[in-house]
Enzyme design. Sequence first.
Site, short mmCIF file in Angstrom:
data_model
loop_
_atom_site.label_atom_id
_atom_site.label_comp_id
_atom_site.label_asym_id
_atom_site.label_seq_id
_atom_site.Cartn_x
_atom_site.Cartn_y
_atom_site.Cartn_z
CE1 TYR A 1 -4.68 0.18 -1.46
CE2 TYR A 1 -3.47 1.93 -2.29
CZ TYR A 1 -4.08 1.40 -1.51
OH TYR A 1 -3.90 1.66 -0.20
NE ARG B 1 -0.32 -0.12 -2.84
CZ ARG B 1 0.10 1.24 -2.45
NH1 ARG B 1 0.09 1.69 -1.29
NH2 ARG B 1 0.36 1.85 -3.38
CE1 TYR C 1 3.67 0.29 -2.19
CE2 TYR C 1 3.99 -1.96 -2.31
CZ TYR C 1 3.80 -0.83 -1.64
OH TYR C 1 4.17 -0.66 -0.33
#
Length: 345
Positions: free
Chosen positions: A218, A253, A334
């Site tokens: 990402y 994502r 994340y």
Amino acid sequence: AASAAAVGDYINHDNVAQLDKVHLSTIYLASIIGSVTATGSLVAFGKLDGRLSSAPMQHPARDRINIGLGAATLGAGAVVMGGPEMGTGIAALGGALTTSGILGWHMTASIGGADMPVVITVLNSYSGWALCAEGFMLDMPLLTIVGSLIGCSGAALTKIMCDAMNRDIVSVILGGYGTKSSSGGEAMKFEGEATTTDVDTVVSLLGESESVIIVPGYGLAVAKGQYPLKEMVDTLRSAGKKVRFAIHPVAGRMPGQLNVLLAEAGVPYDIVEELEEINDDFSETDAVLVIGANDTINSAAEDDPNSEIAGMPVLRVWNSKQVIVMKRSLAAGYAGVDNPVFLKD
């Protein structure tokens, strides 16, 4: 939109008590599915955008709350299906909208950041089924067909994503984080120091390497670095180096985000390989360049059965001769899980 259209259609009828059961069921389904999708999407957006914590909301009464909200939604639906007068029907439909909206928020908030790509596909499927119900309600076959296509494709993609991540699809949909192999104990603690480097050293390493694998994440999308990365790849390939990209099923994502990003920069498709195709090649690779990825290369998924991402297939970059990780910080990814790859020798 589906929920608003359903409520509007219900109110627009002069005598709602005379509506047939099929019409009432489509109004009810469009309302609750649309409500779940709307609130769930808002939470997913907040998590993906960093406005909400990516950690799962682990309320001790989570399952009981979900069951209670689901029962209340079904109970309100039974009242609507009974064909009551306008006042009672609107109250029941409003109650179903409210409880289903809270249910969508609570279930999505209970899912951790690592599973958000799966949640996106689930919500995408939900939106299709809401549109399908709306098509039946408004007697518009085109809406029904398009909604069915979206719903089925979203469901199929959800199944593919869950299989790729070793996730239980029922657990994900019901708001559980767990994996198939997590044993529920305390996760391992990793200690050590990361070895830092500089641009000149990395350039020298890449120049001496015969085979290079690039693992984008990402961070590459945020930095919009796909174009200079393409130029670097062209330079290495023109020097006779074997350069490939390793793409995790949930890199970025959203599903397929990194594939689109690389295609946008003109990276040849034949050097972009999926996890299953390239994972066994890391042991024969001179250098791996990780750009903005974290959870998808986390060795804790294989080494720690108590990790929250235990059992999730990851790219085994640590098997290569040298790994260079380009990140803004050494913070957890994340999913909120520390990455021991940063500390390996």
